[in-house]
Motif scaffolding. Structure first.
Motif, PDB file in Angstrom:
ATOM      1  N   PRO A   1       8.279  18.526 -43.901  1.00 21.80           N
ATOM      2  CA  PRO A   1       9.551  19.270 -43.841  1.00 21.80           C
ATOM      3  C   PRO A   1       9.563  20.437 -44.834  1.00 21.80           C
ATOM      4  N   GLY A   2      10.030  21.592 -44.365  1.00 23.33           N
ATOM      5  CA  GLY A   2      10.156  22.762 -45.222  1.00 23.33           C
ATOM      6  C   GLY A   2       8.861  23.507 -45.484  1.00 23.33           C
TER       7      GLY A   2
ATOM      8  N   ALA B   1       0.803  20.995 -41.235  1.00 25.03           N
ATOM      9  CA  ALA B   1       0.823  20.038 -40.132  1.00 25.03           C
ATOM     10  C   ALA B   1      -0.361  19.095 -40.285  1.00 25.03           C
ATOM     11  N   ARG B   2      -0.141  17.839 -39.949  1.00 23.70           N
ATOM     12  CA  ARG B   2      -1.208  16.841 -39.957  1.00 23.70           C
ATOM     13  C   ARG B   2      -1.228  16.166 -38.591  1.00 23.70           C
ATOM     14  N   PHE B   3      -2.435  15.996 -38.071  1.00 24.63           N
ATOM     15  CA  PHE B   3      -2.610  15.318 -36.791  1.00 24.63           C
ATOM     16  C   PHE B   3      -4.013  14.756 -36.749  1.00 24.63           C
ATOM     17  N   LYS B   4      -4.291  13.972 -35.714  1.00 24.95           N
ATOM     18  CA  LYS B   4      -5.623  13.399 -35.548  1.00 24.95           C
ATOM     19  C   LYS B   4      -6.203  13.875 -34.233  1.00 24.95           C
ATOM     20  N   VAL B   5      -7.507  14.154 -34.265  1.00 25.19           N
ATOM     21  CA  VAL B   5      -8.241  14.576 -33.073  1.00 25.19           C
ATOM     22  C   VAL B   5      -9.155  13.428 -32.676  1.00 25.19           C
TER      23      VAL B   5
END
Length: 156
Positions: free
Chosen positions: A69-70, A74-78
């Motif tokens: 937030p703010g 970004a965090r994600f998994k591939v």
């Protein structure tokens, strides 16, 4: 040896040395800018190297996307169907970036996490980059998955 022949020989030798030096510099510059595509499984096996810059390709895992937030972090998994690779990206993601969609991220490994400098998402619902489709097809074959049902985009 004749002085004229000696001078010509020196010019030819200087030209060969200069051409070799130029070819070496071009090869080093090109190698530094090359970014190979790897899947999460290949990265975890160590095929990509620790500090090398490379492209990570696969699908964004379902339920893995988080945004701080703010901030633009970004965090994600591939995933490639075999392994998950955590990815961190700071910046504006492409409009078509979504979970369960093909993605290619360019960056490097840091502390067991892929830090992306650039993220590319597919441009429509039927497109998947050929390199990613080929590597995902290998994963589907390995796991005995019907590729037509699992990824209709790979049929192109």
């Amino acid at each position: 040896m004749n002085p004229i022949r000696r001078r010509r020989l020196l010019w030819v030798a200087a030209l060969v040395v200069a051409a070799s030096l130029a070819a070496s510099l071009v090869a080093m510059a090109l190698q530094r800018n090359v970014a190979y595509l790897y899947t999460p499984s290949e990265v975890l096996r160590g095929e990509a190297g620790e500090q090398a810059r490379f492209r990570l390709g696969g699908m964004v895992a379902a339920g893995s996307f988080e945004r701080t937030p703010g901030s633009l972090e970004a965090r994600f998994k591939v995933t490639d169907g075999d392994a998950l690779m955590p990815v961190t990206y700071t910046g504006i993601l492409p409009d078509l970036f979504r979970e369960k969609q093909a993605v290619i991220a360019t960056g490097r490994m840091e502390n067991g996490r892929f830090v992306a400098e650039e993220v590319l998402a597919k441009h429509d619902e039927t497109y998947m980059p050929k390199e990613v489709a080929d590597k995902m097809g290998v994963a589907h074959t390995k796991h005995d998955v019907d590729a037509a049902k699992a990824a209709p985009a790979m049929q192109q």
